[in-house]
Design a protein around this motif. Structure first.
Motif, mmCIF file in Angstrom:
data_model
loop_
_atom_site.group_PDB
_atom_site.id
_atom_site.type_symbol
_atom_site.label_atom_id
_atom_site.label_comp_id
_atom_site.label_asym_id
_atom_site.label_seq_id
_atom_site.Cartn_x
_atom_site.Cartn_y
_atom_site.Cartn_z
ATOM 1 N N VAL A 166 7.539 8.745 4.127
ATOM 2 C CA VAL A 166 7.365 10.007 4.853
ATOM 3 C C VAL A 166 6.508 10.967 4.038
ATOM 4 C CG1 VAL A 166 8.561 12.051 5.745
ATOM 5 C CG2 VAL A 166 9.494 9.771 6.186
ATOM 6 N N GLY A 167 6.757 11.022 2.734
ATOM 7 C CA GLY A 167 5.950 11.885 1.877
ATOM 8 C C GLY A 167 4.483 11.495 1.886
ATOM 9 N N GLN A 168 4.202 10.200 1.894
ATOM 10 C CA GLN A 168 2.816 9.730 1.946
ATOM 11 C C GLN A 168 2.166 10.071 3.286
ATOM 12 O OE1 GLN A 168 3.821 5.621 0.724
ATOM 13 N NE2 GLN A 168 2.276 5.852 -0.873
ATOM 14 N N MET A 169 2.928 9.927 4.367
ATOM 15 C CA MET A 169 2.401 10.286 5.686
ATOM 16 C C MET A 169 2.032 11.763 5.735
ATOM 17 S SD MET A 169 1.932 8.027 8.074
ATOM 18 C CE MET A 169 2.043 9.000 9.567
ATOM 19 N N LYS A 170 2.869 12.603 5.171
ATOM 20 C CA LYS A 170 2.616 14.040 5.202
ATOM 21 C C LYS A 170 1.469 14.434 4.263
ATOM 22 C CE LYS A 170 5.935 16.938 5.597
ATOM 23 N NZ LYS A 170 7.127 17.775 5.391
ATOM 24 N N ARG A 171 1.216 13.602 3.278
ATOM 25 C CA ARG A 171 0.121 13.896 2.345
ATOM 26 C C ARG A 171 -1.222 13.402 2.867
ATOM 27 N NH1 ARG A 171 -0.360 11.777 -3.963
ATOM 28 N NH2 ARG A 171 -2.415 12.704 -4.388
ATOM 29 N N TYR A 172 -1.237 12.171 3.402
ATOM 30 C CA TYR A 172 -2.505 11.546 3.777
ATOM 31 C C TYR A 172 -2.797 11.584 5.274
ATOM 32 C CZ TYR A 172 -2.248 9.577 -0.940
ATOM 33 O OH TYR A 172 -2.152 9.412 -2.308
ATOM 34 N N GLY A 173 -1.750 11.623 6.113
ATOM 35 C CA GLY A 173 -1.956 11.540 7.552
ATOM 36 C C GLY A 173 -2.138 10.103 7.996
ATOM 37 N N PRO A 174 -2.096 9.838 9.303
ATOM 38 C CA PRO A 174 -2.137 8.457 9.801
ATOM 39 C C PRO A 174 -3.465 7.747 9.605
ATOM 40 C CG PRO A 174 -2.215 10.034 11.617
ATOM 41 C CD PRO A 174 -1.924 10.820 10.382
ATOM 42 N N GLU A 175 -4.567 8.463 9.398
ATOM 43 C CA GLU A 175 -5.877 7.819 9.305
ATOM 44 C C GLU A 175 -6.284 7.461 7.880
ATOM 45 O OE1 GLU A 175 -8.830 10.163 11.211
ATOM 46 O OE2 GLU A 175 -8.026 9.849 13.233
ATOM 47 N N ASN A 176 -5.559 7.944 6.885
ATOM 48 C CA ASN A 176 -5.974 7.734 5.491
ATOM 49 C C ASN A 176 -4.848 7.174 4.632
ATOM 50 O OD1 ASN A 176 -8.722 9.029 5.702
ATOM 51 N ND2 ASN A 176 -7.454 10.784 6.269
ATOM 52 N N LEU A 177 -4.009 6.345 5.208
ATOM 53 C CA LEU A 177 -2.872 5.815 4.473
ATOM 54 C C LEU A 177 -3.313 4.814 3.416
ATOM 55 C CD1 LEU A 177 -0.295 5.225 7.336
ATOM 56 C CD2 LEU A 177 -0.256 7.009 5.604
ATOM 57 N N PRO A 178 -2.596 4.753 2.287
ATOM 58 C CA PRO A 178 -2.907 3.743 1.276
ATOM 59 C C PRO A 178 -2.730 2.347 1.860
ATOM 60 C CG PRO A 178 -1.357 5.392 0.439
ATOM 61 C CD PRO A 178 -1.490 5.617 1.906
ATOM 62 N N GLY A 179 -3.446 1.370 1.327
ATOM 63 C CA GLY A 179 -3.358 0.007 1.824
ATOM 64 C C GLY A 179 -2.070 -0.678 1.397
ATOM 65 N N GLY A 180 -1.805 -1.848 2.004
ATOM 66 C CA GLY A 180 -0.638 -2.643 1.642
ATOM 67 C C GLY A 180 0.591 -2.285 2.456
ATOM 68 N N GLY A 181 1.609 -3.131 2.313
ATOM 69 C CA GLY A 181 2.871 -2.863 2.979
ATOM 70 C C GLY A 181 2.987 -3.458 4.368
ATOM 71 N N ASP A 182 1.991 -4.237 4.821
ATOM 72 C CA ASP A 182 2.100 -4.839 6.141
ATOM 73 C C ASP A 182 2.598 -6.270 6.014
ATOM 74 O OD1 ASP A 182 -0.082 -6.036 5.027
ATOM 75 O OD2 ASP A 182 -1.485 -5.504 6.622
ATOM 76 N N PHE A 183 2.703 -6.965 7.160
ATOM 77 C CA PHE A 183 3.277 -8.306 7.152
ATOM 78 C C PHE A 183 2.444 -9.295 6.351
ATOM 79 C CE2 PHE A 183 3.613 -12.583 8.915
ATOM 80 C CZ PHE A 183 4.963 -12.820 8.736
ATOM 81 N N GLN A 184 1.121 -9.167 6.411
ATOM 82 C CA GLN A 184 0.263 -10.142 5.742
ATOM 83 C C GLN A 184 0.498 -10.171 4.237
ATOM 84 O OE1 GLN A 184 -1.505 -12.328 7.391
ATOM 85 N NE2 GLN A 184 -0.830 -11.403 9.309
ATOM 86 N N GLY A 185 0.947 -9.068 3.679
ATOM 87 C CA GLY A 185 1.156 -9.018 2.237
ATOM 88 C C GLY A 185 2.576 -9.310 1.802
ATOM 89 N N LEU A 186 3.420 -9.770 2.711
ATOM 90 C CA LEU A 186 4.803 -10.077 2.343
ATOM 91 C C LEU A 186 4.870 -11.171 1.285
ATOM 92 C CD1 LEU A 186 6.842 -10.146 5.693
ATOM 93 C CD2 LEU A 186 7.200 -8.614 3.755
ATOM 94 N N PRO A 187 5.797 -11.071 0.352
ATOM 95 C CA PRO A 187 5.988 -12.162 -0.612
ATOM 96 C C PRO A 187 6.367 -13.448 0.113
ATOM 97 C CG PRO A 187 7.129 -10.165 -1.316
ATOM 98 C CD PRO A 187 6.679 -9.927 0.086
ATOM 99 N N PRO A 188 5.959 -14.620 -0.397
ATOM 100 C CA PRO A 188 6.273 -15.900 0.257
ATOM 101 C C PRO A 188 7.757 -16.104 0.523
ATOM 102 C CG PRO A 188 4.652 -16.221 -1.481
ATOM 103 C CD PRO A 188 5.126 -14.794 -1.590
ATOM 104 N N LYS A 189 8.598 -15.524 -0.317
ATOM 105 C CA LYS A 189 10.038 -15.716 -0.168
ATOM 106 C C LYS A 189 10.562 -15.102 1.135
ATOM 107 C CE LYS A 189 14.257 -15.434 -2.949
ATOM 108 N NZ LYS A 189 14.843 -14.951 -4.232
ATOM 109 N N LEU A 190 9.803 -14.158 1.702
ATOM 110 C CA LEU A 190 10.233 -13.495 2.933
ATOM 111 C C LEU A 190 9.591 -14.093 4.179
ATOM 112 C CD1 LEU A 190 10.110 -9.761 1.772
ATOM 113 C CD2 LEU A 190 12.097 -11.274 1.895
ATOM 114 N N LYS A 191 8.768 -15.122 4.016
ATOM 115 C CA LYS A 191 8.067 -15.718 5.154
ATOM 116 C C LYS A 191 8.650 -17.079 5.507
ATOM 117 C CE LYS A 191 3.529 -13.542 4.599
ATOM 118 N NZ LYS A 191 2.072 -13.796 4.470
#
Length: 319
Positions: A166-191
């Motif tokens: 939430v803090g990152q959303m309020k700092r960057y907004g929806p168009e400038n979010l830092p990368g990572g954290g989506d499904f494609q980057g999940l560790p193999p143990k979670l797939k």
């Protein structure tokens, strides 16, 4: 055995979310696993590109009015682009001045449009100012998708991570979010081998560690345009929303349109779902023309909606 608990639609296909017990071995206590089989198969990070054609005035530059608010004006038309996480008290004050100026000589339909926009800005600024409330809404969405029986320390761990997001959303907004954290980057143990995701109480800390803004706030393409008709006098509006399907937890997209001209008053259109939504309204006549459109991405908790982005447009010309 526990049975499946819900069905969800992703990419136009229905996928089942299963909750089942699983024993790793005789030494490890029973672990509850949540399996999203094939849920993210074929998912990409980018937003969908199939958007309706733009109206002539869409090439005009966006003007920043205040933090989280941009506008674009044309003859008889106005479009608004609002990022609620970035809204501040300054945003509310400046937008109120702008909206009141537009309402001074507005028709009843135009006045209603601006009143609704002002209400939306005030409401969303107040909601995003209450970070604990936003965290609670996201926590509820998380546990609806991944219904693990978390103990209090685990819930606090999850809430702390959601607070960072939430803090990152309020700092960057929806168009400038830092990368990572989506499904494609999940560790193999979670797939899973079939392109799904599996999470148990034993791997829950690993999932929380991986979460980021893009885990809950996908890349979304929003379009909302209101304009005169071209073949004959009248007014029309379209709204389109499409989000990338690589987020681990997702909310909903919505579209709304309405149009009227002379005695032609078709029913308004409303659509809400995931990951796409679209609406269109058209009315023909040479007098009393008005059309409006909305598109947005949101999370809902009872009757409360928290938006990360919304676009809207209105038009009062017949030709």
């Amino acid at each position: 055995m526990l049975k499946e608990v819900q069905e969800v639609k992703v990419g136009g296909r229905t996928r089942r979310v299963h909750v089942r017990p699983f024993a790793w071995n005789s030494r490890v206590p029973l672990a509850l696993l949540v399996v999203l089989s094939g849920l993210f198969a074929g998912c990409g990070r980018g937003a969908a590109t199939a958007t309706p054609s733009q109206s002539p005035d869409q090439s005009a530059a966006w003007m920043e009015l205040a933090p989280g608010i941009r506008y674009r004006e044309g003859e008889g038309r106005v479009s608004l682009d609002i990022a609620p996480p970035l809204l501040s008290e300054e945003s509310v004050r400046k937008f109120a001045e702008y909206a009141q100026g537009r309402m001074a000589q507005a028709t009843s339909e135009e006045k209603a449009f601006w009143e609704e926009q002002l209400r939306f800005v005030k409401e969303q600024q107040a909601l995003w100012s209450d970070e604990e409330l936003v965290v609670s809404v996201l926590e509820r969405a998380f546990l609806e998708r991944i219904p693990l029986p978390l103990k209090e320390p685990q819930r606090q761990e999850l809430r702390a991570k959601l607070g960072e997001i939430v803090g990152q959303m309020k700092r960057y907004g929806p168009e400038n979010l830092p990368g990572g954290g989506d499904f494609q980057g999940l560790p193999p143990k979670l797939k899973t081998s079939d392109g799904g995701m599996v999470v148990g109480l034993d791997t829950f800390p690993l999932l929380v560690q991986h979460l980021g803004p893009q885990s809950l706030f996908p890349s979304c393409s929003l379009a909302a345009s209101a304009m005169p008709t071209t073949a004959s006098p009248g007014a029309k509006a379209y709204a389109f929303a499409s989000c990338s399907t690589g987020s681990i937890i997702w909310g909903q997209v919505e579209t709304r349109t309405s149009a009227k001209a002379a005695n032609d008053w078709p029913p308004p259109c409303y659509d809400s779902g995931w990951p796409t939504s679209q609406c269109m309204s058209v009315a023909y006549g040479s007098t009393g023309c008005y059309s409006s459109a909305w598109a947005g991405y949101y999370y809902q908790w009872t009757d409360l909606r928290i938006y990360s982005s919304r676009r809207s447009s209105s038009n009062s010309r017949c030709f």
